[in-house]
Design an enzyme around this catalytic site. Structure first.
Site, short mmCIF file in Angstrom:
data_model
loop_
_atom_site.label_atom_id
_atom_site.label_comp_id
_atom_site.label_asym_id
_atom_site.label_seq_id
_atom_site.Cartn_x
_atom_site.Cartn_y
_atom_site.Cartn_z
CG ASP A 250 -8.11 6.11 5.48
OD1 ASP A 250 -7.63 5.09 6.00
OD2 ASP A 250 -8.99 6.80 6.03
CD GLU B 10 -8.77 4.76 11.66
OE1 GLU B 10 -9.10 4.74 12.86
OE2 GLU B 10 -8.23 5.76 11.12
#
Length: 454
Positions: A92, A156
């Protein structure tokens, strides 16, 4: 000097690495469905899982984590009795911010001036490609000498905590003798660096309400309490005159004793405008690696274009506080919340909602894994010794792993050196750094396996 087959293989694989990173960067994998479709993250997770299967990983799984995102896991068995090393990255990415400010499209890997530009190229899709390069080089040489587990996180950047909660619920999944977090970076390009400390973080949404609705500033301004003005006062109370973070009850005077960060270098790395001073006191390393730091990440209020002459009834901000190593994020959150409530003026109604949290981290730099990494870095960066630095950012999973597996040795390396400009527009990765760190990681796995032999 004899040829290094690992290095030769990594060099030969760099064109493939660029192709793969280009494919991975193309996914608009921001883990916030309010900004980008969830399908972008799901497609990136499938890409990562397919890449692991292609390398012979077993038990490859796309894990649905409690925050609604997906992480990808795989196991590559090594020789009998070999230690287990967990390799971490995340797919991500941060939002691209103002796409018009990018010189090239943020989700299209583009080469310019010897660097590869694109969102996630360094943070941290490039970290996953680094792991692949290291493993491929070992397979082409004498084989992978350790058991390898790979975990690639899907949230994250948003701090949702999904992987941390999943690991706590399935503690056997990520057990390892050593953990290599590929989400840090060298002090600067060409300087081999392991990161020893991370600041933690807490994020709060702050909303202030003063009126049932907006009012005409000519008719009511001067007596009607302005929610935006109240919010500005609250945010200003979080900094001293010199810009130092000031939260009631929160100490902030610790110092950094490791690698120095000259102020002139920092000004250049941060691209501070001429004539603009730095904030805070103490050394730069004190301020960014060893002390708490508050940042206002966003404010909801009328934009200048289209604004009307009104007293604002409501205003909202997202406030981040980086938590110094040795402090507890839970306690810091309580202090920050109390400070905001105390400093809200005029009896205005204030609501504070937590939107993210992670504990700070400190690694054991005396461990055998660090010794092995130092030797490996000297192979990849001839004539240079590995430096130990801090990092002001947060990787919440580090503390979860340290708590679940207290005997595991945790190392942080990666591609996010200052020129990478992670989280900003025009993020990029140095292919030279990708190449050298892949070589270093491969040699680390060899040296770590040797250190564990009886």
């Amino acid at each position: 000097m004899p040829a290094d087959p690992i290095a030769e293989t990594v060099v030969s694989l760099m064109p493939r690495a660029r192709t793969e990173l280009s494919e991975l960067v193309a996914f608009r994998s921001v883990a916030d469905p309010a900004q980008f479709p969830k399908s972008e993250c799901e497609a990136a997770a499938v890409w990562v899982a397919d890449a692991l299967r292609a390398e012979g990983f077993q038990d490859v799984a796309v894990l649905d984590t409690p925050d609604g995102t997906q992480s990808v896991y795989g196991l590559l068995p090594g020789p009998a009795g070999a230690p287990t090393v967990l390799l971490y990255a995340h797919y991500d990415v941060q939002p691209p911010l103002d796409e018009s400010a990018w010189q090239t499209p943020p989700f299209e890997l583009t080469e310019r001036d010897g660097r590869w530009y694109g969102r996630g190229s360094a943070d941290c899709k490039g970290g996953f490609v680094m792991h692949l390069l290291a493993l491929r080089a070992l397979k082409a040489a004498d084989g992978v000498p350790v058991n390898v587990k790979v975990i690639v996180e899907g949230s994250e950047e948003q701090g949702g905590g999904g992987l941390e909660r999943y690991a706590e619920q399935h503690p056997e999944l990520l057990t390892a003798d050593a953990v290599v977090i590929g989400d840090a970076g060298n002090f600067r390009a060409g300087v081999p660096t392991a990161t020893a400390t991370l600041r933690g973080m807490t994020m709060l949404r702050v909303q202030i309400d003063t009126l049932e609705g907006n009012l005409h500033s000519g008719q009511f301004g001067g007596a009607a309490p302005d929610a935006l003005a109240a919010l500005i006062r609250v945010l200003d109370s979080l900094r001293a005159e010199d810009g130092s973070t000031t939260v009631d009850g929160l100490p902030g005077t610790d110092g950094w004793t490791g690698l120095d960060y000259p102020e002139a270098d920092f000004r250049a790395d941060a691209k501070v405008l001429d004539g603009v001073g730095l904030i805070g006191d103490g050394s730069v390393a004190d301020r960014i690696w060893a002390r708490p730091a508050v940042t206002v990440l966003g404010i909801d209020c009328p934009p200048v274009v289209g604004a009307t002459p009104s007293v604002q009834a409501s205003a909202r901000a997202l406030v981040s506080l980086r938590v110094a190593p040795g402090q507890d994020s839970v306690e810091v959150t309580k202090l920050l919340t109390a400070h905001i409530e105390k400093h809200t003026p005029w009896g205005a109604r204030v609501t504070v909602e937590q939107s993210g949290q992670g504990q700070p981290f400190r690694a054991d730099t005396t461990s055998p894994a660090y010794a092995a990494m130092a030797e490996a870095m000297e192979v990849a960066y001839p004539g240079q010794r590995m430096q130990i630095a801090g990092q002001g950012g947060s990787i919440p999973l580090c503390n979860t792993l340290a708590e679940l597996y207290p005997s595991a040795e945790v190392l942080l390396i990666g591609l996010s050196e200052p020129d990478a400009q992670i989280h900003a527009v025009n993020e990029s990765v140095s292919p030279d750094e990708l190449q050298r760190l892949s070589i270093a990681e491969a040699h680390f796995l060899v040296k770590y396996a040797q250190s564990k032999k009886v």
